[in-house]
Design an enzyme around this catalytic site. Structure first.
Site, PDB file in Angstrom:
ATOM      1  N   ASP A   1      -0.413   2.520   8.584  1.00 39.77           N
ATOM      2  CA  ASP A   1      -1.028   1.788   9.699  1.00 39.77           C
ATOM      3  C   ASP A   1      -0.209   1.832  10.984  1.00 39.77           C
ATOM      4  O   ASP A   1      -0.714   1.501  12.054  1.00 39.77           O
ATOM      5  CB  ASP A   1      -1.259   0.321   9.304  1.00 39.77           C
ATOM      6  CG  ASP A   1      -2.241   0.196   8.154  1.00 39.77           C
ATOM      7  OD1 ASP A   1      -3.057   1.117   7.966  1.00 39.77           O
ATOM      8  OD2 ASP A   1      -2.190  -0.812   7.445  1.00 39.77           O
TER       9      ASP A   1
ATOM     10  N   GLY B   1       0.835  -1.205   0.000  1.00 41.94           N
ATOM     11  CA  GLY B   1       0.000   0.000   0.000  1.00 41.94           C
ATOM     12  C   GLY B   1       0.864   1.247   0.000  1.00 41.94           C
ATOM     13  O   GLY B   1       1.887   1.296   0.673  1.00 41.94           O
TER      14      GLY B   1
ATOM     15  N   ARG C   1      -6.224  -1.768   9.334  1.00 41.95           N
ATOM     16  CA  ARG C   1      -6.257  -3.243   9.332  1.00 41.95           C
ATOM     17  C   ARG C   1      -6.520  -3.779  10.743  1.00 41.95           C
ATOM     18  O   ARG C   1      -7.558  -3.487  11.325  1.00 41.95           O
ATOM     19  CB  ARG C   1      -4.966  -3.799   8.730  1.00 41.95           C
ATOM     20  CG  ARG C   1      -4.964  -3.495   7.215  1.00 41.95           C
ATOM     21  CD  ARG C   1      -3.888  -4.263   6.531  1.00 41.95           C
ATOM     22  NE  ARG C   1      -2.589  -3.876   7.063  1.00 41.95           N
ATOM     23  CZ  ARG C   1      -1.442  -4.465   6.737  1.00 41.95           C
ATOM     24  NH1 ARG C   1      -1.440  -5.494   5.905  1.00 41.95           N
ATOM     25  NH2 ARG C   1      -0.312  -4.043   7.243  1.00 41.95           N
TER      26      ARG C   1
ATOM     27  N   THR D   1       4.143   2.775   5.752  1.00 40.62           N
ATOM     28  CA  THR D   1       2.743   2.342   5.877  1.00 40.62           C
ATOM     29  C   THR D   1       1.999   3.295   6.790  1.00 40.62           C
ATOM     30  O   THR D   1       2.541   3.722   7.808  1.00 40.62           O
ATOM     31  CB  THR D   1       2.640   0.916   6.445  1.00 40.62           C
ATOM     32  OG1 THR D   1       1.285   0.710   6.913  1.00 40.62           O
ATOM     33  CG2 THR D   1       3.561   0.690   7.635  1.00 40.62           C
TER      34      THR D   1
ATOM     35  N   ASP E   1       4.670  -4.635   6.269  1.00 40.20           N
ATOM     36  CA  ASP E   1       5.171  -5.940   6.711  1.00 40.20           C
ATOM     37  C   ASP E   1       5.273  -6.967   5.588  1.00 40.20           C
ATOM     38  O   ASP E   1       6.254  -7.713   5.512  1.00 40.20           O
ATOM     39  CB  ASP E   1       4.372  -6.473   7.903  1.00 40.20           C
ATOM     40  CG  ASP E   1       2.892  -6.581   7.606  1.00 40.20           C
ATOM     41  OD1 ASP E   1       2.475  -6.196   6.498  1.00 40.20           O
ATOM     42  OD2 ASP E   1       2.149  -7.038   8.487  1.00 40.20           O
TER      43      ASP E   1
ATOM     44  N   ARG F   1       1.210  -5.170  -5.816  1.00 41.74           N
ATOM     45  CA  ARG F   1       1.435  -6.431  -5.112  1.00 41.74           C
ATOM     46  C   ARG F   1       1.810  -7.466  -6.184  1.00 41.74           C
ATOM     47  O   ARG F   1       1.296  -7.441  -7.281  1.00 41.74           O
ATOM     48  CB  ARG F   1       0.191  -6.844  -4.338  1.00 41.74           C
ATOM     49  CG  ARG F   1      -0.214  -5.782  -3.313  1.00 41.74           C
ATOM     50  CD  ARG F   1      -1.409  -6.127  -2.462  1.00 41.74           C
ATOM     51  NE  ARG F   1      -1.894  -4.918  -1.806  1.00 41.74           N
ATOM     52  CZ  ARG F   1      -1.446  -4.455  -0.632  1.00 41.74           C
ATOM     53  NH1 ARG F   1      -0.509  -5.104   0.036  1.00 41.74           N
ATOM     54  NH2 ARG F   1      -1.927  -3.332  -0.113  1.00 41.74           N
TER      55      ARG F   1
ATOM     56  N   ASP G   1       1.971  -0.195  12.059  1.00 38.43           N
ATOM     57  CA  ASP G   1       1.846  -1.508  12.685  1.00 38.43           C
ATOM     58  C   ASP G   1       3.140  -2.312  12.616  1.00 38.43           C
ATOM     59  O   ASP G   1       3.114  -3.534  12.671  1.00 38.43           O
ATOM     60  CB  ASP G   1       0.692  -2.298  12.041  1.00 38.43           C
ATOM     61  CG  ASP G   1       0.904  -2.527  10.552  1.00 38.43           C
ATOM     62  OD1 ASP G   1       1.870  -1.959   9.995  1.00 38.43           O
ATOM     63  OD2 ASP G   1       0.113  -3.254   9.951  1.00 38.43           O
TER      64      ASP G   1
END
Lengths: 328, 328, 328, 328
Positions: free
Chosen positions: C133, C16, C177, C131, C108, C77, C135
């Site tokens: 996120d 992303g 997510r 990212t 990740d 991707r 995360d």
């Protein structure tokens, strides 16, 4: 001899909120005070007129609000005001406070209500066109439209960043009810590939053509704006169709939703609202009633309610061509 | 039989840059290609026409620029183009590339140059009004004006945060050369207390009155916008006067400067530039020359260069009143 | 004697996209050139490494991109890269261009791929955490997170304008997510009433309490942020539940969607990306490999891939309390 | 037995205003009420404490302010508070209202005043670091710094549009007093070519080198950020020097001024202020006094006033290198 002059006015916002409503409230309030009237802020539109949520406003009641989105008077839709009994209570509350006239800021539903109420009780009412949809007749532009247009454009600018990074096809749904103004204009402004709007029915085979065209132009992403609602089907339904008929595209949907209504108003909306607010008081001083303040060719105009709410605005052929040519 | 049709155009930006110039370049380029013309981007205005900095543009030469401030063609002022010898070289370069016609995007100086050059060498030239000053005649608005207005307003919004926190008097200087449009309109939009503009001379005793008025209104800060330049004296000079004559005020100055020229263009500027760019090619197809594309009453208009650059725009009485009343 | 020094690197973005990726590409490129390495931009992530979409970058290949959202290298991707055969082609393309080492910018999944590939072919690879996120493990913050946080906050600010005008309950769904970072922090920043996040399961009777609490506080609207995904159920599902169980509320839903990924990066993200890009080249010079650049206590850190992609970040108790207390 | 527990606190903002101060006021107020204390808002800093401009705050006194720049409590500098007599009156006013403790939001001058006052009258005082300059010791970051950084960066982004269109050299002056943090970090974030800051003295021949370097890099414009003040000389003085020594450059100056102080706070500033406000009340509950709330390694810390106001922050070598390398 009876004195017909207006000594005291009420101001309310009604229906969907629009950026610039606060600038309008500020301007109405100050213009009234400037002309030696008293001003009453009525909360929650007609609903608050019935439930008597009314408060006197002074000059500094409206300080530091010109830059704020939404409406400090709040807004609501009122079922009771549809009912003669409700309007009777509304009228009695006006009498209690000594309010002689109203300025109503809102869209077509609000002005329709104003028209009925004004005739029924012989009250001078002037309307201001406050709606992001730009769907009123007799004015080139409504309060809130320019801000919403910029908000949508900035959102599409952001989405394009990710769309081009991933080479995707995006359907972005925007507000406008039955009116394609926002979708068409923001498509031009954001450099989108197409706009699907209620005024122009999409023939069965045109959707694919539209999309292929977008990608054919050696572009690596495609963004199509869609007006919400049943006529276009909305972005989700269109995306579903594309996923089935053209599985080769990586399709995404974004529904911009309520953020289109908010935000600090643009310069144009603040100036428009300031001009219209002063014009509303001027109109009352000239014994106008049952008119909406419009702007035509950059001049203030008085538009009878009946004409204002008539659905006859057409989508400009020139603008459709501008989108077509500038996105080749 | 001679074929007078235009097969190839050049496009350039000249003078001060303005947000929306890129949207105009994009639209001119695509409209020309749509009409089967070739397009040449000329860098650095007339200077690059003389130094032959010219490059052919394709559809995707102008991809992803609609949202960018400044001008990808760059801009410059050219002393050589004032000289017949310079213009001769410019013309020869056009011939080398087979450029039949020009689209010039800029302000009054640029259009004056276009007018001389076009007549001298019998070249079809169409102008687009690109300037934040909104000081051209025959068009309601110029490309870049709306963005600059919003940029100024947002800056004043920020300054107001600190002005009200400290209860200060601010003089904020904005661009506009001899034209008070930006100052007056951004004063209304930002809820400022007053605007000092070149068109209205400030009588000796009015400055103090203006300021006292601002503070008298039970407001705890006061913001006055000032057009740059000799006529008003600029913000620094005014602040100096106030500090001496009214030492009781905590005066601050802010000169907004070049940030007023930059930034991603507003929706209105992008749409305007897109419409005007297409109209420029349309005008050339109709054998127009020596005209600027204007917008009047939301319709495209052709304005002879002579009329466009005539200084006769007047400051609207209504807008001055709007500022006066809405800031009481 | 074999020369193990790195003479040439490749840089790619994968997974992303996140705002700040361009600032990272710029910084990696210039730090490599500063250290006399050659740099190759690899388009579309691992996919482009396999399909050989590789181009040499110079200093000015990355000019004027620091302020742009998305990634000029594009991202994708790649299923083929999951396959040993795909990675073999990727390796061969690196050899063809003489690329000795890679800098991989992504989340990740991208770092997992980097880890496998680096081990398989003994290639020095350094990762940058890109990212929204936030995360990843071993870094206080990832590139893109701060911009996304501000974008969400500004959107919620806009929605609050209309929420308070209409006195509504809004569920706003944000990305993340399985990670509630974005939802919790943007709830604090936007002054929302609550955040429903994957890390904290909502007991059956808590939803109503949450909502009633919001309205009980003599507030006239309530905004609840929700992390997307199956664990929370998402905003639509929650709204449906509320409509059935608490029909007295005027509930609305807004799904912010892909605009969260775009936009010009914030100062923090641009600075972070600039620092990390330089650190990546530094790490390669120090013969590091299989590490992600992290930032801990405002200092650059090297985090082994294995640790970086381990899911063990926990939601801060303190932040949950901050939201609880500051929104009473 | 004497009850030493705090039943009632006062909160004030002092010195230069900073975005996020309102978020801090909101959080302090609500945390106090959450812990069953009464809260008094003190207007105009120490000045209002002396002139008794004090008002009790409830939960909704601070509604809808988290997103607003400036400070609703206003701020001022107070000469009287320098005087023991002034502080005596201040203390008496606290007693009148039953205020047991203070939370002071401001910069080093404000915390110095707090330290003296607290010791003199044995009052528990906790400080919050509110200043855009980020010049306090013992905290990684101050409230307002991140917003100012973003505001500067966005202004430089705009100026770069016009700088590259005209190929100019710009000196942009930013705030920071004797501290180069804002200039250095915003130079990195905005992709500027250099930063001239008080911590690093510029040798006689370095200025020219700096500028030539900028243009040498095949870049067509150059932007240099300058910290205000006597040490650097400010942007105007530097530009004057360049115009004389290097007349070949087209030099422009922009002094960003007070707009750096305003604007809606960034996410980071709102979250930071919310956390710190709650921590301030927590500190008082723990019988802390004469401490400033700091944030170190993302954890709340208590910093004795003496250490907080000690001038010992150093400019990071790493950041200077990041600017140097990323702008080659």
């Amino acid at each position: 001899m009876v004195d017909y002059s207006i000594k005291s006015i009420g101001v309310l916002t009604s229906g969907g909120d629009a950026p610039g409503m606060n600038a309008a409230i500020r301007s109405v309030t100050r213009a009234a005070i400037f002309n030696n009237m008293r001003v009453f802020g009525i909360y929650r539109g007609y609903k608050g007129l019935i439930s008597n949520e009314i408060e006197e406003f002074k000059t500094n009641s409206v300080s530091n609000i010109i830059q704020q989105g939404g409406t400090i008077l709040k807004t609501a839709r009122s079922a009771e005001f549809m009912d003669p009994e409700g309007r009777k209570v509304a009228f009695e509350n006006m009498q209690k406070h000594g309010i002689d006239a109203l300025v109503v800021i809102g869209g077509d539903g609000s002005l329709t209500g104003a028209s009925i109420f004004g005739n029924e009780y012989d009250i001078p009412i002037v309307g201001l066109p406050g709606t992001i949809d730009n769907d009123l007749n007799g004015t080139d532009v409504t309060i809130g439209y320019d801000t919403a247009l910029n908000t949508i454009m900035q959102s599409v600018d952001k989405i394009r960043d990710t769309a081009t990074s991933h080479e995707r096809l995006f359907f972005i749904e925007v507000m406008g009810r039955n009116c394609g103004f926002l979708a068409l204009n923001s498509a031009i402004a954001a450099g989108a590939e197409a706009a699907i709007i209620p005024e122009i029915s999409l023939k069965k085979d045109q959707l694919g053509e539209l999309i292929e065209q977008g990608f054919r132009k050696s572009k690596n992403s495609s963004i199509i704006l869609v007006t919400e609602g049943e006529i276009t089907g909305g972005a989700l339904q269109l995306a579903e169709r594309v996923k089935q008929e053209y599985p080769q595209y990586d399709v995404r949907v974004s529904i911009l939703g309520h953020l289109q209504r908010g935000g600090s108003p643009s310069a144009q909306d603040r100036i428009l609202a300031s001009r219209m607010g002063i014009a509303a008081i001027q109109a009352l001083l000239e014994n106008q009633r049952n008119v909406m303040i419009g702007i035509r060719e950059n001049e203030i105009d008085y538009v009878p309610f009946k004409r204002a709410i008539k659905k006859e605005r057409e989508i400009s052929e020139e603008l459709r061509e501008v989108l077509l040519i500038s996105s080749i």
